[in-house]
Write an enzyme that holds these catalytic residues in place. Structure first.
Site, PDB file in Angstrom:
ATOM      1  N   LYS A   3     -14.389   1.597  15.165  1.00  0.00           N
ATOM      2  CA  LYS A   3     -13.234   0.867  15.273  1.00  0.00           C
ATOM      3  C   LYS A   3     -12.696   0.892  16.483  1.00  0.00           C
ATOM      4  O   LYS A   3     -12.255  -0.189  16.914  1.00  0.00           O
ATOM      5  CB  LYS A   3     -12.270   1.622  14.387  1.00  0.00           C
TER       6      LYS A   3
ATOM      7  N   ASN B 254       0.856  -1.072  -0.006  1.00  0.00           N
ATOM      8  CA  ASN B 254      -0.022  -0.129  -0.016  1.00  0.00           C
ATOM      9  C   ASN B 254       0.728   1.188   0.114  1.00  0.00           C
ATOM     10  O   ASN B 254       2.114   1.140   0.012  1.00  0.00           O
ATOM     11  CB  ASN B 254      -1.072  -0.184   1.049  1.00  0.00           C
TER      12      ASN B 254
ATOM     13  N   LYS C  98     -11.898  -2.931  18.153  1.00  0.00           N
ATOM     14  CA  LYS C  98     -10.569  -3.400  18.230  1.00  0.00           C
ATOM     15  C   LYS C  98     -10.174  -3.413  19.876  1.00  0.00           C
ATOM     16  O   LYS C  98      -9.248  -4.306  20.077  1.00  0.00           O
ATOM     17  CB  LYS C  98      -9.573  -2.593  17.607  1.00  0.00           C
TER      18      LYS C  98
HETATM   19  O1  C5P Z   1      -8.967  -2.179  10.467  1.00  0.00           O
HETATM   20  P1  C5P Z   1      -8.203  -0.927   9.856  1.00  0.00           P
HETATM   21  O2  C5P Z   1      -6.809  -1.439   9.012  1.00  0.00           O
HETATM   22  O3  C5P Z   1      -8.555   0.105   9.370  1.00  0.00           O
HETATM   23  O4  C5P Z   1      -7.313  -0.635  11.318  1.00  0.00           O
HETATM   24  C1  C5P Z   1      -6.491   0.388  11.323  1.00  0.00           C
HETATM   25  C2  C5P Z   1      -5.617  -0.002  12.640  1.00  0.00           C
HETATM   26  O5  C5P Z   1      -5.294  -1.297  13.279  1.00  0.00           O
HETATM   27  C3  C5P Z   1      -4.148   0.828  12.532  1.00  0.00           C
HETATM   28  O6  C5P Z   1      -3.919   1.364  13.991  1.00  0.00           O
HETATM   29  C4  C5P Z   1      -3.318  -0.496  12.116  1.00  0.00           C
HETATM   30  O7  C5P Z   1      -1.961  -0.381  12.459  1.00  0.00           O
HETATM   31  C5  C5P Z   1      -4.018  -1.559  12.990  1.00  0.00           C
HETATM   32  N1  C5P Z   1      -3.963  -2.769  12.034  1.00  0.00           N
HETATM   33  C6  C5P Z   1      -3.185  -3.889  12.871  1.00  0.00           C
HETATM   34  N2  C5P Z   1      -3.191  -5.004  12.325  1.00  0.00           N
HETATM   35  C7  C5P Z   1      -3.996  -5.269  11.103  1.00  0.00           C
HETATM   36  C8  C5P Z   1      -4.703  -4.238  10.450  1.00  0.00           C
HETATM   37  C9  C5P Z   1      -4.683  -2.930  11.072  1.00  0.00           C
HETATM   38  O8  C5P Z   1      -2.454  -3.692  13.765  1.00  0.00           O
HETATM   39  N3  C5P Z   1      -3.957  -6.511  10.509  1.00  0.00           N
END
Ligand code: C5P
Length: 402
Positions: free
Chosen positions: A338, A209, A342
């Protein structure tokens, strides 16, 4: 943390681990420290003055009765000119002498005469380490405010197994940096993830990305500047990682998760990485070929959520877990959801729609979402916003006394 300009007085005691003190001198000088070695008589049975002075780039002190030294500098001054006195290896005998205040050679006299902080790296046979007298001496030294790094558990030179091996030079360097750190985050360990991840498709291709790692690097530097010991776990970012942090380079989300777990415990963990949501279920071992019969679809598997797994880990969870939410619409609403989904404490939401120039750019605009509500941090450089976040983290940890 850089050790530039810091002056370390390194007392090398008499144990087989003294050979590691040579590497320690090298590592300290790589970080910019000035090292003045003091070699005990027993230490000189294991390493020579010549090798120590060659690596340190200065003379080695060993004799209390060297009158030239007394005229030039004096043992009192030698002990007080340093920012930190490090004893490595600290043998059982040296620890006993320190605990009871003996001063019968240069090393013990320096240690008794000093008002400089002291860090010891014990190294001895496991039975000696576990012997009640050594336990008592250790407790006395810790009660006197002396910091201790190690010993580690493992195979010993004497053929036995257990705690007693001197900490590795890099662990001692980290302990030195932590002891010398000043600022509101001194003594705190913070993990930062940063950059994109690369998920292999085949040996030459990967899913990636546009994250540059700029916000993560700025955060690592800002936390370091407030005195934190930072473990910086980064994917293949285009912006350089900060200096003076423990750097762990990874490629994939799975490697990032393993590196974060290995870095725990921590007081805070900040997840600034743009982790790929998916990886290729089974990456090809040979380069995929186009043309008839070639591959046209990829089977994707979901990656582990590193942030959620740390936020929900129960025992051993960092006191503060912070995530980012890069969104392109309904930013606040998505960020609130979120945070709850999380299980993290704070979310920093940002709008990464292409028109904002935020992803890969030098500026950002953030909304801090906590359980108490949300706060807009207007557009500014990623460095300025990182400093603001680092200060907020320091205030939070300080207020909790966590
Ligand atoms: O779900 P999303 O990717 O939007 O979440 C973003 C947050 O979760 C960020 O802080 C990112 O560093 C963390 N993240 C993570 N592991 C993943 C996906 C996202 O730690 N597999």
């Amino acid at each position: 943390m850089t050790l530039a300009g810091k002056h370390i007085l390194l007392i090398v005691g008499g144990g087989i681990a003294a050979f590691k003190a040579l590497d320690l001198v090298r590592r300290l000088r790589e970080r910019g420290a000035v090292v003045t070695p003091v070699l005990t008589r027993a230490g000189s049975e294991f390493v020579t003055e010549l090798s120590l002075s060659s690596l340190a780039g200065c003379r080695v002190y060993s004799d209390l009765w060297d009158l030239t030294d007394e005229a030039e500098m004096g043992h009192i001054q030698l002990s007080r000119a340093a920012d930190l006195i490090v004893v490595a290896p600290a043998t059982a005998n040296l620890m006993a002498n320190m605990a009871s205040g003996h001063a019968h050679d240069l090393a013990t006299t320096l240690l008794l005469a000093t008002d400089t902080p002291v860090l010891i790296a014990p190294a001895m046979n496991v039975r000696m380490w576990e012997y009640p007298a050594t336990r008592r001496n250790l407790a006395v030294l810790q009660g006197d405010g002396i910091a201790v790094v190690g010993p580690n558990e493992g195979d010993m030179a004497c053929g036995e197994y257990g705690p007693g091996r001197m900490a590795e030079p890099l662990e001692i360097v980290d302990a030195i940096a932590a002891r010398l750190a000043s600022g509101p985050l001194a003594g705190r360990h913070v993990i930062v993830t940063s950059g994109p991840t690369h998920e292999p498709i085949d040996p030459v291709r990967y899913i990636a990305n546009r994250s540059s790692g700029a916000q993560g690097s700025a955060l690592g530097a800002a936390l370091r500047d407030l005195g934190a010991t930072v473990t910086f776990v980064t994917g293949p970012a285009s912006v350089a990682p900060p200096e003076g942090v423990t750097l762990v380079r990874v490629e994939t989300a799975a490697e990032m998760l393993a590196a974060v777990r290995a870095a725990l415990p921590a007081d805070a963990a900040i997840f600034a990485a743009a982790v790929a949501d998916w990886r290729v279920g089974t990456a090809a071992t040979q380069k995929l070929k186009k043309g008839p019969g070639g591959h046209s679809t990829l089977d994707l598997a979901e990656n582990p959520d590193i942030l959620a797994s740390v936020a929900r880990m129960g025992e051993g969870r960092p006191a503060l877990v912070v995530g980012f939410a890069a969104e392109t619409e309904n930013v606040l609403e998505h960020a609130r959801a979120k945070r709850l989904r999380k299980g993290c404490d704070w979310i920093l939401a940002n709008d990464v729609s292409p028109g904002t120039g935020i992803m890969g750019g030098t500026e950002n605009a953030l909304t801090l979402v906590t359980q108490d509500g949300s706060e807009d941090w207007p557009r500014d450089t990623k460095i300025a916003l990182a400093r603001k976040l680092a200060r907020r983290i320091a205030d939070h940890l300080g207020a909790r006394g966590a």
